[in-house]
Design a protein around this motif. Sequence first.
Motif, short mmCIF file in Angstrom:
data_model
loop_
_atom_site.label_atom_id
_atom_site.label_comp_id
_atom_site.label_asym_id
_atom_site.label_seq_id
_atom_site.Cartn_x
_atom_site.Cartn_y
_atom_site.Cartn_z
N ALA A 85 -0.84 3.90 -5.47
CA ALA A 85 -2.07 4.22 -4.75
C ALA A 85 -3.19 4.60 -5.71
O ALA A 85 -4.37 4.27 -5.48
N GLN A 91 -5.98 6.68 -3.91
CA GLN A 91 -5.25 7.95 -3.85
C GLN A 91 -6.08 9.07 -3.22
O GLN A 91 -5.56 9.82 -2.38
N LEU A 94 -5.87 8.65 0.56
CA LEU A 94 -4.56 9.00 1.10
C LEU A 94 -4.33 10.51 1.06
O LEU A 94 -3.74 11.09 1.99
N ARG A 120 -3.96 3.67 4.93
CA ARG A 120 -2.53 3.54 4.62
C ARG A 120 -2.01 2.18 5.09
O ARG A 120 -1.32 1.47 4.36
N GLN A 124 -0.72 -1.15 2.78
CA GLN A 124 0.58 -1.80 2.95
C GLN A 124 0.41 -3.28 3.31
O GLN A 124 1.16 -4.13 2.84
N GLN A 136 5.62 0.88 -2.57
CA GLN A 136 5.09 1.92 -1.70
C GLN A 136 3.92 2.61 -2.40
O GLN A 136 3.78 2.53 -3.63
N PRO A 137 3.04 3.29 -1.65
CA PRO A 137 1.91 3.97 -2.29
C PRO A 137 2.32 4.94 -3.38
O PRO A 137 1.59 5.14 -4.35
N ASP A 138 3.52 5.57 -3.22
CA ASP A 138 3.95 6.55 -4.22
C ASP A 138 4.90 5.97 -5.27
O ASP A 138 5.47 6.72 -6.07
#
Length: 536
Positions: A85, A91, A94, A120, A124, A136-138
């Motif tokens: 992200a 980021q 989010l 979000r 994706q 995934q974002p993280d």
Amino acid sequence: MTSPFTLALQGVSFQLPSGELLLSDLNETFDDRRTALVGRNGAGKSVLARIMAGELAASAGRCLASGPVHYLPQHIPPQAFRRVAELAGVQPLLDALVRVEAGGVDPADFECLDGHWDIRARLQAELAGVGLAHLQPDTPASHLSGGECTRVALLGAWLSDADWLILDEPSNHLDRAGRDALREQLQRWRGGLILISHDPLLLDDMQRIVELSASGLRSYAGGYAFYREMRQQEQGTAQRELQRRKLERDRQQHAMQEQRERQEHRQAKGRKDAKQANQAKILVDRQKERSQTSMARLATQQDERRERLAREVQEAFGQLREDVAVVLNAPDCELPESRGVLLLEALRLPFGNATPLDLSLCGPRRVAVTGRNGSGKSTLLKVIAGGLSPAAGLCEVKVRSAYLDQHLTALLPERSVLELLQERNRVADPSVLRTRLAQLGLPAARVELPSALLSGGERLKAALACELYAEQPAQLLLLDEPDNHLDLPSREALENLLQQYRGALLVVSHGEAFLGRLGLEARLECGESGWRWLSE
């Protein structure tokens, strides 16, 4: 109709810490046409991009943009970002969304999320759209490959609210699918766009090309094909003008020499006539002084004419492009059609695709090795070159081979090209080696420098020269993305060089335009189901 997107350079200059002036008094206006910025490596394209993006201050002048600018640099170190992200630039959004969902009421978070409440889901969806649904974002950014890193960073461009995108070599680490996706996204973009690239396919999609050189910026209203045609026409015109100026210089210098000889002849005749006529000394001295003044005035006039003629020739020479024709003195590497070159039997790679590979090559075959990033293309070349052991199966190279990896690690950075080549060929006269290097576009002033100081194109030609002009030249070239990071003239020179090569060739590249000019006979493609042999 006035464009809603404008980015203007007004007298922009940039001085390097060494004092050298890299950019000088640049004036140009960019509009909503998709525009490519091209030029030789080292011309200052990336520096200019950073100035236009507001990341670097110009030494003089200014840059004015109609709205926010999103800049994607050429080199994106994953270690500089913690998560996917953050690499995508979302980021902060989010983080604000998480705080609001947890009951936060900070007005700054609500203002930040205005128009971005679906960030979000959008992230994706974009990841899935470019084949990165597994991220995934993280996900730690350090886990990404070079191609994945570039694709995620590009997502940040599409998700941004910028009016302008400035993208510096975005296709360098992308495979064919990634490049196709990039082309589609660029065509859909409706804001201002400045693309720095050497990829002919991307350049052909542009509506305008602006070339940066030592003489400034020059605009061409069209894609790569039009730019290349106009460049060739300009080169032809410049060559004819240079030849005309040289002929005029030689003609006038010959005329000045004749004029001077006639003047000297008249003076000699005058002195002789005066002596025979027994003129008074005062008259002879006065005539001599007039003669000397006349000769001095003629000499001054002729010196001025010579300077003007030399300046005109130099100006005409300055209009010529730096492109140098590449000549490969055919080394002793030609292969008979029946000569065995490479045999692979049930070969399994230690990394990448583990499907067994069977392959038999004979004669001067020219084969592209293609497939997605991470499929095992580079690993295959390393196994063939002997740098890696196969997981299973047989790999037999039956001729002299040379492997050039993406970083040209065989070209020792502290050694000069001439030194390295002389070590590989102790039989040839050094003057012959110098001539051959010059014919590859490596002049005397460059071949004695440490190879680390050469440009990317020069380093590649130097590495090839060390293999092709060795006492025992390579009959099989294994090239891993040799066209990456090359400017357009260097890429064209590489294409010309490889077209002249008479050995066998295995080349990994995602550049379809580059591969299309090599006279390939087949492709060895690595897909999800394994290896496939495809005839061209």
